[in-house]
Design a protein around this motif. Structure first.
Motif, mmCIF file in Angstrom:
data_model
loop_
_atom_site.group_PDB
_atom_site.id
_atom_site.type_symbol
_atom_site.label_atom_id
_atom_site.label_comp_id
_atom_site.label_asym_id
_atom_site.label_seq_id
_atom_site.Cartn_x
_atom_site.Cartn_y
_atom_site.Cartn_z
ATOM 1 N N MET A 51 -4.406 5.009 -8.880
ATOM 2 C CA MET A 51 -4.157 3.897 -7.959
ATOM 3 C C MET A 51 -4.663 2.596 -8.595
ATOM 4 O O MET A 51 -5.850 2.480 -8.903
ATOM 5 N N PRO A 52 -3.771 1.619 -8.815
ATOM 6 C CA PRO A 52 -4.238 0.342 -9.350
ATOM 7 C C PRO A 52 -4.858 -0.494 -8.236
ATOM 8 O O PRO A 52 -4.563 -0.280 -7.056
ATOM 9 N N PRO A 53 -5.695 -1.446 -8.599
ATOM 10 C CA PRO A 53 -6.217 -2.335 -7.560
ATOM 11 C C PRO A 53 -5.095 -3.193 -6.992
ATOM 12 O O PRO A 53 -4.153 -3.540 -7.704
ATOM 13 N N ILE A 54 -5.187 -3.506 -5.725
ATOM 14 C CA ILE A 54 -4.246 -4.439 -5.101
ATOM 15 C C ILE A 54 -4.969 -5.774 -5.018
ATOM 16 O O ILE A 54 -6.059 -5.869 -4.448
ATOM 17 N N GLN A 55 -4.365 -6.767 -5.639
ATOM 18 C CA GLN A 55 -4.954 -8.104 -5.702
ATOM 19 C C GLN A 55 -4.224 -9.017 -4.725
ATOM 20 O O GLN A 55 -3.051 -8.809 -4.447
ATOM 21 N N LYS A 109 0.296 -10.123 -2.129
ATOM 22 C CA LYS A 109 -0.468 -8.991 -2.649
ATOM 23 C C LYS A 109 0.273 -8.489 -3.877
ATOM 24 O O LYS A 109 1.507 -8.380 -3.864
ATOM 25 N N ALA A 146 0.259 -5.552 -7.266
ATOM 26 C CA ALA A 146 -0.255 -4.350 -7.927
ATOM 27 C C ALA A 146 0.539 -4.167 -9.216
ATOM 28 O O ALA A 146 1.745 -4.448 -9.251
ATOM 29 N N CYS A 202 2.192 6.157 -7.427
ATOM 30 C CA CYS A 202 1.110 7.024 -7.905
ATOM 31 C C CYS A 202 1.489 8.494 -7.782
ATOM 32 O O CYS A 202 1.287 9.273 -8.723
ATOM 33 N N GLU A 257 0.833 -1.205 0.000
ATOM 34 C CA GLU A 257 0.000 0.000 0.000
ATOM 35 C C GLU A 257 0.869 1.257 0.000
ATOM 36 O O GLU A 257 0.609 2.200 -0.755
ATOM 37 N N GLN A 276 1.329 3.872 -3.306
ATOM 38 C CA GLN A 276 1.066 5.307 -3.169
ATOM 39 C C GLN A 276 2.257 6.131 -3.642
ATOM 40 O O GLN A 276 2.082 7.151 -4.321
#
Length: 154
Positions: free
Chosen positions: A36-40, A62, A64, A29, A22, A26
């Motif tokens: 902000m891309p999704p975090i999978q 996780k 991204a 970005c 996370e 940030q």
């Protein structure tokens, strides 16, 4: 020279291992002025059939992704179970983890790399099962891990 099975020699992705995805997302970005891309979160062995050093593995991470023209930047925050991601973070800290190539035939590419003394470390299906990834033990030879990405026909 015969054609090598690494997807036309085009690097499609560079993967980086991070402690806190996370926070790092940030930073990317803010610096690059991108959304902000999704975090999978990857799924466990029952879906992905992941193997690590030849044995089934429930390790997850996780992820991204940032698309920068030809090359995608993948950020990876591993869980604490044994995996190529966790090993790399523990041994090297936050750093470049792999360079990835899209391949048409993972098995053929694995055989080619085995001929150069490079074996498989971890392999699994994408969480949506539309393809597979394979991390190769190329650090001793190249100083970085290779990842093979094979997308299955729809």
């Amino acid at each position: 020279m015969s054609e090598i099975p690494l997807g036309g020699n085009v690097v499609c992705q560079v993967g980086l291992i991070v402690e806190n995805i996370e926070h790092t997302v940030q930073k990317y970005c803010d610096l690059f002025g991108v959304a902000m891309p999704p975090i999978q979160v990857t799924l466990a062995h029952d879906v992905t059939e992941t193997t690590y050093k030849g044995a089934p593995s429930d390790a997850t991470a996780k992820l991204a992704f940032f698309d920068f023209g030809q090359v995608q930047i993948e950020l990876i925050e591993p869980d604490h179970l044994p995996s190529v991601w966790r090993d790399y973070l523990d041994e090297h800290g936050e750093s470049v983890h792999h360079i990835a190539f899209i391949v048409k035939n993972t098995g053929e590419t694995i055989e080619y790399l085995a001929g150069h003394g490079i074996g498989v470390l971890q392999q699994g299906l994408y969480s949506d099962r539309s393809g597979m990834y394979t991390y190769m033990d190329s650090v001793p030879a190249l100083g970085v891990m290779l990842e093979l990405l094979e997308n299955f026909p729809k």
